[in-house]
Design a protein around this motif. Sequence first.
Motif, PDB file in Angstrom:
ATOM      1  N   MET A  88       0.968  -1.259   0.032  1.00  0.00           N
ATOM      2  CA  MET A  88      -0.113  -0.033  -0.087  1.00  0.00           C
ATOM      3  C   MET A  88       0.785   1.131   0.081  1.00  0.00           C
ATOM      4  SD  MET A  88      -3.034   1.174  -0.117  1.00  0.00           S
ATOM      5  CE  MET A  88      -3.704   2.975   0.143  1.00  0.00           C
ATOM      6  N   SER A  89       0.841   1.816  -1.125  1.00  0.00           N
ATOM      7  CA  SER A  89       1.733   3.087  -1.302  1.00  0.00           C
ATOM      8  C   SER A  89       1.132   4.277  -0.324  1.00  0.00           C
ATOM      9  CB  SER A  89       1.801   3.681  -2.482  1.00  0.00           C
ATOM     10  OG  SER A  89       0.294   3.994  -3.003  1.00  0.00           O
ATOM     11  N   LYS A  90       1.798   5.195   0.002  1.00  0.00           N
ATOM     12  CA  LYS A  90       1.285   6.047   1.164  1.00  0.00           C
ATOM     13  C   LYS A  90       0.638   7.032   0.216  1.00  0.00           C
ATOM     14  CE  LYS A  90       3.129   9.331   4.299  1.00  0.00           C
ATOM     15  NZ  LYS A  90       4.348  10.003   4.979  1.00  0.00           N
ATOM     16  N   PRO A  91      -0.535   7.599   0.736  1.00  0.00           N
ATOM     17  CA  PRO A  91      -1.329   8.515  -0.132  1.00  0.00           C
ATOM     18  C   PRO A  91      -0.642   9.989  -0.225  1.00  0.00           C
ATOM     19  CG  PRO A  91      -2.131   8.170   2.265  1.00  0.00           C
ATOM     20  CD  PRO A  91      -1.031   7.299   2.087  1.00  0.00           C
ATOM     21  N   SER A  92      -1.066  10.484  -1.202  1.00  0.00           N
ATOM     22  CA  SER A  92      -0.516  11.744  -1.770  1.00  0.00           C
ATOM     23  C   SER A  92      -1.188  12.901  -0.725  1.00  0.00           C
ATOM     24  CB  SER A  92      -0.681  11.880  -3.129  1.00  0.00           C
ATOM     25  OG  SER A  92      -1.965  12.110  -3.223  1.00  0.00           O
ATOM     26  N   VAL A  93      -2.074  12.501   0.030  1.00  0.00           N
ATOM     27  CA  VAL A  93      -2.605  13.413   1.036  1.00  0.00           C
ATOM     28  C   VAL A  93      -2.128  13.258   2.293  1.00  0.00           C
ATOM     29  CG1 VAL A  93      -4.606  13.888  -0.549  1.00  0.00           C
ATOM     30  CG2 VAL A  93      -4.778  12.183   1.147  1.00  0.00           C
ATOM     31  N   THR A  94      -2.547  14.062   3.283  1.00  0.00           N
ATOM     32  CA  THR A  94      -2.249  14.133   4.602  1.00  0.00           C
ATOM     33  C   THR A  94      -3.261  13.599   5.240  1.00  0.00           C
ATOM     34  OG1 THR A  94      -3.173  16.513   4.946  1.00  0.00           O
ATOM     35  CG2 THR A  94      -0.942  16.329   4.486  1.00  0.00           C
ATOM     36  N   ASP A  95      -2.912  13.233   6.661  1.00  0.00           N
ATOM     37  CA  ASP A  95      -3.886  12.253   7.407  1.00  0.00           C
ATOM     38  C   ASP A  95      -5.008  13.163   7.669  1.00  0.00           C
ATOM     39  OD1 ASP A  95      -1.974  10.552   7.352  1.00  0.00           O
ATOM     40  OD2 ASP A  95      -1.253  11.386   9.392  1.00  0.00           O
ATOM     41  N   ASP A  96      -5.030  14.298   7.768  1.00  0.00           N
ATOM     42  CA  ASP A  96      -6.320  15.315   8.062  1.00  0.00           C
ATOM     43  C   ASP A  96      -7.008  15.252   6.833  1.00  0.00           C
ATOM     44  OD1 ASP A  96      -5.317  15.654  10.742  1.00  0.00           O
ATOM     45  OD2 ASP A  96      -4.160  17.620  10.092  1.00  0.00           O
ATOM     46  N   THR A  97      -6.295  15.530   5.679  1.00  0.00           N
ATOM     47  CA  THR A  97      -7.154  15.755   4.553  1.00  0.00           C
ATOM     48  C   THR A  97      -7.862  14.354   4.323  1.00  0.00           C
ATOM     49  OG1 THR A  97      -5.598  17.446   3.794  1.00  0.00           O
ATOM     50  CG2 THR A  97      -7.031  16.178   2.046  1.00  0.00           C
ATOM     51  N   SER A  98      -7.250  13.295   4.445  1.00  0.00           N
ATOM     52  CA  SER A  98      -7.971  11.760   4.378  1.00  0.00           C
ATOM     53  C   SER A  98      -9.233  11.712   5.225  1.00  0.00           C
ATOM     54  CB  SER A  98      -7.096  11.025   4.395  1.00  0.00           C
ATOM     55  OG  SER A  98      -7.666   9.529   4.404  1.00  0.00           O
ATOM     56  N   LEU A  99      -8.935  12.143   6.350  1.00  0.00           N
ATOM     57  CA  LEU A  99     -10.265  12.071   7.410  1.00  0.00           C
ATOM     58  C   LEU A  99     -11.320  12.961   7.271  1.00  0.00           C
ATOM     59  CD1 LEU A  99      -8.057  11.858  10.855  1.00  0.00           C
ATOM     60  CD2 LEU A  99      -9.438  10.035   9.489  1.00  0.00           C
ATOM     61  N   GLN A 100     -10.681  14.307   6.301  1.00  0.00           N
ATOM     62  CA  GLN A 100     -12.079  15.125   6.141  1.00  0.00           C
ATOM     63  C   GLN A 100     -12.886  14.613   4.902  1.00  0.00           C
ATOM     64  OE1 GLN A 100     -10.598  18.904   5.043  1.00  0.00           O
ATOM     65  NE2 GLN A 100     -12.673  19.922   4.817  1.00  0.00           N
ATOM     66  N   LEU A 101     -12.242  14.043   3.873  1.00  0.00           N
ATOM     67  CA  LEU A 101     -12.637  13.444   2.809  1.00  0.00           C
ATOM     68  C   LEU A 101     -13.670  12.150   3.186  1.00  0.00           C
ATOM     69  CD1 LEU A 101      -9.709  13.292   0.237  1.00  0.00           C
ATOM     70  CD2 LEU A 101     -11.740  14.947   0.285  1.00  0.00           C
ATOM     71  N   ILE A 102     -13.019  11.510   4.105  1.00  0.00           N
ATOM     72  CA  ILE A 102     -14.124  10.158   4.639  1.00  0.00           C
ATOM     73  C   ILE A 102     -15.250  10.748   5.347  1.00  0.00           C
ATOM     74  CG2 ILE A 102     -14.156   8.296   6.090  1.00  0.00           C
ATOM     75  CD1 ILE A 102     -11.045   8.068   5.985  1.00  0.00           C
ATOM     76  N   GLN A 103     -15.162  11.999   6.040  1.00  0.00           N
ATOM     77  CA  GLN A 103     -16.451  12.626   6.659  1.00  0.00           C
ATOM     78  C   GLN A 103     -17.305  13.054   5.479  1.00  0.00           C
ATOM     79  OE1 GLN A 103     -14.981  15.428   9.176  1.00  0.00           O
ATOM     80  NE2 GLN A 103     -14.266  14.090  10.794  1.00  0.00           N
ATOM     81  N   GLU A 104     -16.600  13.557   4.651  1.00  0.00           N
ATOM     82  CA  GLU A 104     -17.649  14.307   3.556  1.00  0.00           C
ATOM     83  C   GLU A 104     -18.204  13.070   2.665  1.00  0.00           C
ATOM     84  OE1 GLU A 104     -15.013  16.639   0.999  1.00  0.00           O
ATOM     85  OE2 GLU A 104     -14.940  18.282   2.563  1.00  0.00           O
ATOM     86  N   SER A 105     -17.579  12.262   2.467  1.00  0.00           N
ATOM     87  CA  SER A 105     -18.193  10.889   1.813  1.00  0.00           C
ATOM     88  C   SER A 105     -19.282  10.504   2.652  1.00  0.00           C
ATOM     89  CB  SER A 105     -16.841   9.733   1.400  1.00  0.00           C
ATOM     90  OG  SER A 105     -17.460   8.766   0.963  1.00  0.00           O
ATOM     91  N   VAL A 106     -18.907  10.293   3.932  1.00  0.00           N
ATOM     92  CA  VAL A 106     -20.101   9.878   4.760  1.00  0.00           C
ATOM     93  C   VAL A 106     -21.256  10.545   4.925  1.00  0.00           C
ATOM     94  CG1 VAL A 106     -20.515   9.075   7.272  1.00  0.00           C
ATOM     95  CG2 VAL A 106     -18.343   8.488   6.236  1.00  0.00           C
ATOM     96  N   GLU A 107     -20.980  11.882   4.805  1.00  0.00           N
ATOM     97  CA  GLU A 107     -22.150  13.038   4.830  1.00  0.00           C
ATOM     98  C   GLU A 107     -22.996  12.798   3.455  1.00  0.00           C
ATOM     99  OE1 GLU A 107     -24.742  15.703   6.242  1.00  0.00           O
ATOM    100  OE2 GLU A 107     -23.168  14.557   7.262  1.00  0.00           O
TER     101      GLU A 107
END
Length: 493
Positions: A88-107
């Motif tokens: 698993m390659s490390k994502p190009s985004v930061t951890d905070d950005t990844s969590l925000q995207l997950i929240q937006e996706s959930v919403e």
Amino acid sequence: MADTLRRLTNTSSFSVLQDKLENWHRDYHVISCDQNLNRCCELIELTARIQSQLFAILNLTAAEGGHYAGVDTLKTRLLPWLGSCFSMSKPSVTDDTSLQLIQESVEKDRRIRELSVSHENDMQKMETELCSTRLQLDSVRAELVDAQKELDVTKSKSATTLLATEDEILQLKADLRAANEQVEIYKRKLDALDDYERQIRLLRDEVSYLSTEKSMLQERLVRSRSPSPLPRLSRSSSPMRSESPTRAQLTNSSRHARLVSRFSDLYAVERLEAQTLLRRYIADLEMVQKIIFIAVVESFNTAKLAYRQFKLRVRKTLSSSHFGPESLEDAAVDYIVRNLDLYDVQESVNSVINAMNVNPRISFPPEVDFVLISSLIRETCRVAFAMQTLDPPLDLAFASDGELYNDNKYRRSYDSEFTAPLVMYHVWPALAEGNAVIMKGEAVTRRGALWSRSRSRSRSASPVRSRSLSPTRRLAFNSKRSLSPERLTASRL
């Protein structure tokens, strides 16, 4: 590390991942292949994001343990897992950005689910309403079909009834015309019968008068042939001449009965006709009845005055040439009885109308005139004039508003208060012969009659309207007058 773990816990990534899996499993056979692939890729991306967060936490945890802490765990668990060709390659985004995207996706997923549920509910409601509307439309169509059938049946019945009704109307019109013709024939026959009866009465009077004269002449003839002559007396004191009856005396009883009957007809016929005419212009029935009563009373007063003047002129004319068994008074009355058509009734009618115009007890619309009831006034004047030739003459009984009700003189009207002792106003006068009432009048009795009378006297009277006949009316009236008694000569008498 603790902050990253806390953020991962707050996002509930695994719960979201589980919900997505369940939703995908539920809709797998409903949605298309592309949609299934998109959901699978979405789950892989979400799983990769979670794993990236876990690897970050793993790295931080291992760093906190030092150089040798956790080595055994990494060797026994992580390295074998990595050896299974998963990387698993490390994502190009930061951890905070990844969590925000997950929240937006959930919403977004939550909103999509809510919109989908609301859309499905709306669709169900619309389908339900559509079904009910279709049912109502079907029922309305059925009712419309039934109404159309009933309308067709009614049209057919109406057409049949209309034809029958038109035939009945035509038949009724024909019957009405025939009935009217019969009525006209009967009226002509009745008029002719009245004329015949009048002529018969006159002929009977003539026969009785001639029979009396014949008997008198025969008696004179017998006396003149008797051996003892009668003593010679003066003309004025001769008992034979003073006892000879005149035509007026012979026909007194028949004329009395005829005039009383005519007075009754005035009440039953002419009064109602005049009342109907006046009600077209005056809504108050009490005022209409007062006008008719005053017209009758004024007609009698005017006719009595005209009779006295007529009698004086006749006596003056006969005085120079009178001779005979009867007195001058009897001769004047007899002449008036024989020549009632010389009475100038139109002059009396005009006098009555003038007297009514200045009477403060009655009112009349200014656009019409009392000439409207001139027919009643004319007939009443004729009857009153002829009643003065009787012996004793007939006259109206004294009447006054507010007088005590007398059952011998009047009968109460239908709208009277039968317990009231006073007369409110009179509808028709009583006919009297001397002090005896021979025909009752009609009066209205109500309580408070005396108070109403005093109040009507206390308030100011309505302004007197001077009515004068137009030149055309005056000319028409003058043209219809009969011969005046002033023009009588001894040759005509």
